[in-house]
Design a protein around this motif. Structure first.
Motif, PDB file in Angstrom:
ATOM      1  N   SER A  92       2.273  -5.313  13.009  1.00  0.00           N
ATOM      2  CA  SER A  92       2.347  -4.004  13.313  1.00  0.00           C
ATOM      3  C   SER A  92       2.512  -3.127  12.001  1.00  0.00           C
ATOM      4  O   SER A  92       3.442  -3.579  11.153  1.00  0.00           O
ATOM      5  N   PHE A  93       2.367  -1.895  11.926  1.00  0.00           N
ATOM      6  CA  PHE A  93       2.772  -1.164  10.851  1.00  0.00           C
ATOM      7  C   PHE A  93       2.837   0.312  11.104  1.00  0.00           C
ATOM      8  O   PHE A  93       2.118   0.933  12.238  1.00  0.00           O
ATOM      9  N   THR A  94       3.485   1.162  10.317  1.00  0.00           N
ATOM     10  CA  THR A  94       3.493   2.595  10.634  1.00  0.00           C
ATOM     11  C   THR A  94       3.110   3.188   9.094  1.00  0.00           C
ATOM     12  O   THR A  94       3.500   2.630   8.066  1.00  0.00           O
ATOM     13  N   THR A  95       2.558   4.553   8.974  1.00  0.00           N
ATOM     14  CA  THR A  95       2.339   4.994   7.735  1.00  0.00           C
ATOM     15  C   THR A  95       3.431   5.967   7.333  1.00  0.00           C
ATOM     16  O   THR A  95       4.080   6.458   8.136  1.00  0.00           O
ATOM     17  N   LYS A  96       3.354   6.252   6.480  1.00  0.00           N
ATOM     18  CA  LYS A  96       4.548   7.430   5.636  1.00  0.00           C
ATOM     19  C   LYS A  96       4.330   8.640   6.389  1.00  0.00           C
ATOM     20  O   LYS A  96       3.071   9.156   6.717  1.00  0.00           O
ATOM     21  N   HIS A 147       0.804  -1.327   0.124  1.00  0.00           N
ATOM     22  CA  HIS A 147       0.156   0.019  -0.064  1.00  0.00           C
ATOM     23  C   HIS A 147       0.812   1.370  -0.266  1.00  0.00           C
ATOM     24  O   HIS A 147       1.993   1.293   0.862  1.00  0.00           O
ATOM     25  N   PRO A 148       0.463   2.242  -0.963  1.00  0.00           N
ATOM     26  CA  PRO A 148       1.357   3.421  -1.014  1.00  0.00           C
ATOM     27  C   PRO A 148       1.474   4.351   0.224  1.00  0.00           C
ATOM     28  O   PRO A 148       2.505   5.032   0.478  1.00  0.00           O
ATOM     29  N   LYS A 149       0.653   4.228   1.044  1.00  0.00           N
ATOM     30  CA  LYS A 149       0.817   5.108   2.278  1.00  0.00           C
ATOM     31  C   LYS A 149       1.270   4.523   3.513  1.00  0.00           C
ATOM     32  O   LYS A 149       1.649   5.056   4.625  1.00  0.00           O
ATOM     33  N   ILE A 150       1.884   3.264   3.340  1.00  0.00           N
ATOM     34  CA  ILE A 150       2.492   2.415   4.338  1.00  0.00           C
ATOM     35  C   ILE A 150       4.069   2.662   4.453  1.00  0.00           C
ATOM     36  O   ILE A 150       4.572   2.390   3.247  1.00  0.00           O
TER      37      ILE A 150
END
Ligand code: P1T
Length: 379
Positions: free
Chosen positions: A298-302, A266-269
């Motif tokens: 777990s994840f962070t966004t740009k 996903h481009p925002k991740i």
């Protein structure tokens, strides 16, 4: 017996009184004696209860261990392990771990004179610098909560054995379906049974399993003497949960894989933390000690932005914003303000628990609905 049979039958026998196939809920505090000390094996339900014993036998069976113990929460189980120690003893623990475990260690047991070293164990040899004659316990979470770091249990176990130190592994995220720490050399396996073992987000409970009889006796003594036991109704529910652990975990892993791949593309991740990726720093160790990679991600966004993370978790519909994990339903959490809020900001940020981090417990719903929900929240 293979694992998929053990979850249903392991350690279980039909009820002796009437042959009930499912263990009856012995909702009693006490048991009749014909003369003082003569009874049918049960005196008082803090010490023993037949429903709890059936569950404890199941814990031992599915972890391939000899002795199981059930407690009123995961933290009560950890508390019992730390009570094996004395003032002056030292513990080496993973630095990325459940915030409540960190709080128990630093806010309660540090004041009783036990010293804790929180270190990165992704390279097990890091532990050696912290081992001295006072070191009595190594505490490992793997995968870690919430950064999904993988610790090499066999490598840590060899350091523990060479130095005569107990090794305890919090196996909550993996479950015995994916990973069996006793087989890899751990002395104690701990679970927040609140999570995958219960599996339905309706019981708070903890579990320990060990092989060594002396260690088991010490822990049974603490369980009875401190009294942080669970009740018969809850024991019944977790025993029922365990009977479907294998089929639930299979779906958690399938859905987890699909969600991890969706997020990674996903481009925002910015970052996705999940041990199934070849790019995960300890993917090879995960592959060797786990049979699959589970449903915790777990994840962070740009942009690494707190407000974005909060907006995303608020927008989710199928995923519920809530503490906890491991139930059939999907949950999302914001570790920095929820499960890991008790760890000081500069400590948690060192391990990656930044304000933009989101943690998912991917449930067993239809994968299309889960992906669509994440897609709309991210957009
Ligand atoms: O909540 P309790 O049953 O007391 O278990 C504590 C615990 C221990 N170990 C791990 C790895 C855990 O994740 C937990 C509880 N964790 C959450 C409530 C959570 O949302 O992360």
């Amino acid at each position: 017996m293979k694992f998929n049979t053990k979850v249903i039958h392991g350690g279980q026998e039909h009820d002796k009184a009437y042959g009930a196939v499912m263990p009856p809920i012995y909702q009693t505090t006490t048991y009749a004696q014909t003369t003082p000390g003569r009874h049918k094996g049960y005196e008082y339900s803090r010490t023993h209860n037949p429903t709890r014993n059936a569950l404890e036998n199941a814990f031992a069976s599915i972890e391939n261990g000899k002795f199981g113990l059930a407690f009123g929460s995961g933290l009560a189980a950890i508390d019992a392990v730390i009570k094996l120690l004395k003032p002056g003893d030292e513990v080496v623990s993973t630095n990325d771990l459940y915030g409540g475990s960190f709080r128990l260690f630093t806010k309660i047991y540090q004041d009783f004179g036990i010293k804790f070293h929180f270190i990165g164990m992704q390279n097990a040899s890091n532990i050696e610098a912290y081992v001295n004659k006072n070191t009595k316990l190594i505490w490992v979470e793997t995968p870690t909560n919430p950064m999904m770091n993988i610790i090499d249990i066999k490598a840590v176990s060899s350091i523990a054995k060479n130095n005569n130190i107990l090794l305890a592994v919090d196996n909550t995220f993996a479950t015995p379906y994916l990973q069996q720490p006793l087989n890899l050399g751990a002395d104690i396996v701990m679970h927040s049974a609140t999570k995958y073992l219960g599996g339905h987000s309706d019981v708070v409970m903890g579990a320990l399993t060990v092989n060594d009889k002396d260690l088991a006796d010490k822990l049974y003594f603490i369980q009875n003497a401190s009294g942080a036991i669970c009740g018969p109704q809850d024991s019944f529910l977790v025993l029922r949960g365990i009977k479907t652990l294998h089929v639930r975990m299979q779906r958690h892993c399938e859905n987890g894989t699909a969600v991890a791949e969706f997020l990674a593309n996903h481009p925002k991740i910015e970052n996705v933390y999940w041990p199934g990726f070849k790019s995960h720093p300890n993917h090879e160790i995960a592959k060797s000690q786990m049979s699959d990679f589970g449903g915790m991600i777990s994840f962070t966004t740009k942009g690494n932005n707190y407000e974005d993370a909060i907006k995303i978790v608020e927008k989710l519909n199928v995923f519920t914003l809530a503490e906890s994990l491991g139930g059939v339903e999907s949950l999302a959490g914001h570790p920095a303000s929820m499960t890991h809020g008790s760890i000081p900001k500069e400590e948690r940020e060192k391990t990656g628990v930044v304000d933009s981090l989101i943690r998912l417990s991917v449930g067993i719903e239809d994968i299309d609905d889960l992906i669509a929900d994440l897609e709309q929240a991210l957009n």
